[in-house]
Design a protein around this motif. Structure first.
Motif, PDB file in Angstrom:
ATOM      1  N   ASP A  47      11.160  25.718   3.366  1.00  0.00           N
ATOM      2  CA  ASP A  47      11.818  24.545   4.199  1.00  0.00           C
ATOM      3  C   ASP A  47      12.876  25.131   5.176  1.00  0.00           C
ATOM      4  O   ASP A  47      13.122  24.597   6.337  1.00  0.00           O
ATOM      5  N   PHE A  48      13.161  26.467   5.164  1.00  0.00           N
ATOM      6  CA  PHE A  48      13.940  27.076   6.157  1.00  0.00           C
ATOM      7  C   PHE A  48      13.211  28.099   7.001  1.00  0.00           C
ATOM      8  O   PHE A  48      13.984  29.041   7.354  1.00  0.00           O
ATOM      9  N   GLY A  49      12.228  28.140   7.149  1.00  0.00           N
ATOM     10  CA  GLY A  49      11.227  28.865   7.839  1.00  0.00           C
ATOM     11  C   GLY A  49      10.665  30.201   7.252  1.00  0.00           C
ATOM     12  O   GLY A  49       9.999  30.914   7.909  1.00  0.00           O
ATOM     13  N   ALA A  50      10.832  30.474   6.055  1.00  0.00           N
ATOM     14  CA  ALA A  50      10.393  31.554   5.358  1.00  0.00           C
ATOM     15  C   ALA A  50       8.758  31.514   5.283  1.00  0.00           C
ATOM     16  O   ALA A  50       8.082  30.413   5.255  1.00  0.00           O
ATOM     17  N   THR A  59      14.955  37.183   6.429  1.00  0.00           N
ATOM     18  CA  THR A  59      16.380  37.264   5.834  1.00  0.00           C
ATOM     19  C   THR A  59      17.272  36.024   6.338  1.00  0.00           C
ATOM     20  O   THR A  59      18.050  35.573   5.344  1.00  0.00           O
ATOM     21  N   LYS A  60      17.110  35.322   7.364  1.00  0.00           N
ATOM     22  CA  LYS A  60      17.776  34.290   7.945  1.00  0.00           C
ATOM     23  C   LYS A  60      17.300  33.050   6.951  1.00  0.00           C
ATOM     24  O   LYS A  60      18.109  32.369   6.746  1.00  0.00           O
ATOM     25  N   GLU A  64      20.104  30.761   5.168  1.00  0.00           N
ATOM     26  CA  GLU A  64      20.307  29.409   5.494  1.00  0.00           C
ATOM     27  C   GLU A  64      20.101  28.861   4.325  1.00  0.00           C
ATOM     28  O   GLU A  64      20.783  27.780   3.867  1.00  0.00           O
ATOM     29  N   ALA A  65      19.125  29.015   3.520  1.00  0.00           N
ATOM     30  CA  ALA A  65      18.920  28.258   2.233  1.00  0.00           C
ATOM     31  C   ALA A  65      20.050  28.369   1.476  1.00  0.00           C
ATOM     32  O   ALA A  65      20.693  27.373   0.556  1.00  0.00           O
ATOM     33  N   THR A  89      12.401  40.707   3.000  1.00  0.00           N
ATOM     34  CA  THR A  89      13.709  40.380   3.385  1.00  0.00           C
ATOM     35  C   THR A  89      14.819  41.408   3.346  1.00  0.00           C
ATOM     36  O   THR A  89      14.574  42.584   2.516  1.00  0.00           O
ATOM     37  N   GLU A  90      15.858  41.444   4.054  1.00  0.00           N
ATOM     38  CA  GLU A  90      16.752  42.419   3.785  1.00  0.00           C
ATOM     39  C   GLU A  90      17.718  41.827   2.718  1.00  0.00           C
ATOM     40  O   GLU A  90      17.535  40.820   2.285  1.00  0.00           O
TER      41      GLU A  90
END
Length: 449
Positions: A47-50, A59-60, A64-65, A89-90
């Motif tokens: 939902d947050f673009g992953a 990572t972002k 954000e989630a 991800t980091e």
């Protein structure tokens, strides 16, 4: 994998009747210690673009989630769903009142880019990084001051991609201490279950200054030559239960710790109320360990129903001059080990020091250790108990222990080595040493049956 572990344990019960107390008619668990919570609020990292393609840096999306979970504060908390796919991800931080849920086929994978890895302060009970002076790299998945956190799923994988870090260690190019795979600090009411942990850069699961932690039904994997990849290290923590798991790593499977020399003594936070049961695994180092960092003290540890294969040391209690602290009221029972270099080791000369400021007069106290109902095959050397001249180990009980040698079936192993120790022994083969008196009804072994 969990079914495999259970099958191994069940086979062990059937084929080794000597350990008849392993009968699974009434299996004790810690399932009620921290309740598993149902979260009505559910979100997905997608939902947050992953993107789970193994290449996109997510990572972002994770940040954000988790920011949404922390700041919206839904009643009952929020479940963060990781669908099937490989999510690069980091490192990132968790928050309270959340469940990190990995679906079957989901992989959260650490980036190999170490240049921008965040640094955090050393633990106060260590005074510096465990490997290098100064700070340390933050764990891949991190949390500080949290409560009500669950990491679970359908046996999805958390992959630390540790080889890049192992090579830095081997080449002596590390600037700071390597990151753990998961570290939770100053936290309580934690559940970690039904997840595979793979290729940690350093220690795998490290609850430190925590309370009420349940770790069960996990699989932890790292190559046998991977340096310092301990499985689970409860550290200055209380009421921790570790059970029903398979661990195969390059260092100790489970090691209970409580701080390092003068820093651990000053911080003064012991580990106590630790339960370890139904663990199966292999490692070139120890299966069940206490130490060597025990300067805050370790007490009230129970390890039972342990199956160890291809080990360096089966059971290892370790400390050193300068540690101070104590190791007391430790019980290890119902252990099967096979193809092991040394069965049992209790030693006062193990582990290094953070610096030259340690006090050589800070001697550890080791008292009240019971090891019983142990069966070993292909054990090269049964054991050694070597205390300190000015702080002998006392109250050592060995009972109902059979450790067979590695040359031919049922042959005696090499002799024990003992010094600066007192206690009792009953039904131990080969016979340990003169420092442990033979007894049938009295002494430290009087309550072992």
């Amino acid at each position: 994998m969990q079914r495999l572990v259970f099958s191994i344990l069940l086979c062990f019960v059937v084929t080794v009747p000597f350990l008849n107390s392993l009968a699974l008619a009434e299996v004790v668990t810690c399932s009620g210690m921290v309740p598993m919570k149902y979260r009505n609020d559910k979100i997905s990292v997608t939902d947050f673009g992953a993107v789970g393609d193994g290449r996109t840096l997510n990572t972002k999306a994770f940040q954000e989630a988790i920011y949404r979970i922390e700041h919206l504060r839904r009643s009952g908390g929020t479940l963060l769903y990781i669908p099937p796919g490989v999510y690069l991800t980091e490192s990132f931080n968790l928050t309270s009142h959340m469940t990190l849920y990995l679906a079957r086929g989901a992989v959260i994978r650490a980036t190999k880019d170490t240049k921008n890895w965040p640094l955090i302060a050393p633990l106060p009970s260590y005074g510096r990084g465990r490997e290098r002076p100064g700070g340390r790299y933050m764990s891949f998945i991190h949390g500080d001051g949290l409560h009500d956190v669950i990491i679970t799923g359908e046996n999805g994988t958390i992959d630390g991609q540790g080889e890049v870090w192992w090579n830095m260690w081997r080449q002596r190019t590390l600037q700071f201490t390597r990151p753990n795979l998961i570290e939770l600090m100053n936290s309580r009411s934690i559940i970690i279950s039904n997840v595979i942990f793979k290729n940690s850069p350093f220690w795998n699961i490290h609850p430190v200054y925590c309370s009420n932690v349940v770790i069960r039904y996990v699989t932890i994997l790292a190559p046998p030559d991977s340096p310092n990849t301990d499985g689970i290290d409860p550290d200055s923590s209380t009421h921790v239960c570790i059970e029903d798991s398979y661990i195969s790593t390059g260092d100790d499977l489970v090691a209970v710790k409580s701080g390092w020399d003068e820093y651990g003594i000053a911080y003064g936070r012991p580990s106590h109320g630790i339960t370890i049961r139904r663990i199966t695994g292999s490692s070139p180092f120890a299966g069940i360990a206490v130490g060597s960092e025990t300067s805050g003290g370790v007490q009230d540890v129970l390890a039972e129903h342990i199956s160890l294969f291809n080990m360096g040391v089966g059971i290892h209690l370790k400390t050193n001059i300068g540690r101070g602290g104590f190791i007391r009221n430790i019980t290890v029972s119902n252990v099967y080990m096979e193809n092991v270099r040394k069965g049992i080791k209790i030693a006062g000369d193990v582990g290094d020091h953070p610096d030259d400021k340690f006090n050589p007069n800070a001697l550890p106290v080791v008292k009240g250790v019971t090891i019983k109902n142990v069966w070993g095959e292909k054990v090269q050397q049964p054991g050694s108990i070597q205390g300190l001249k000015n702080s002998p180990f006392t109250g050592i009980c060995l009972s109902n222990i059979n450790l067979h040698g590695a040359t031919r079936p049922k042959t005696a192993a090499a002799p024990w080595k003992c010094s600066d120790v007192s206690g009792t022994a009953l039904l131990v083969s080969p016979w340990p040493c003169s420092e442990l008196a033979n007894t049938h009804t009295t002494g430290e072994c009087s309550n072992t049956f």
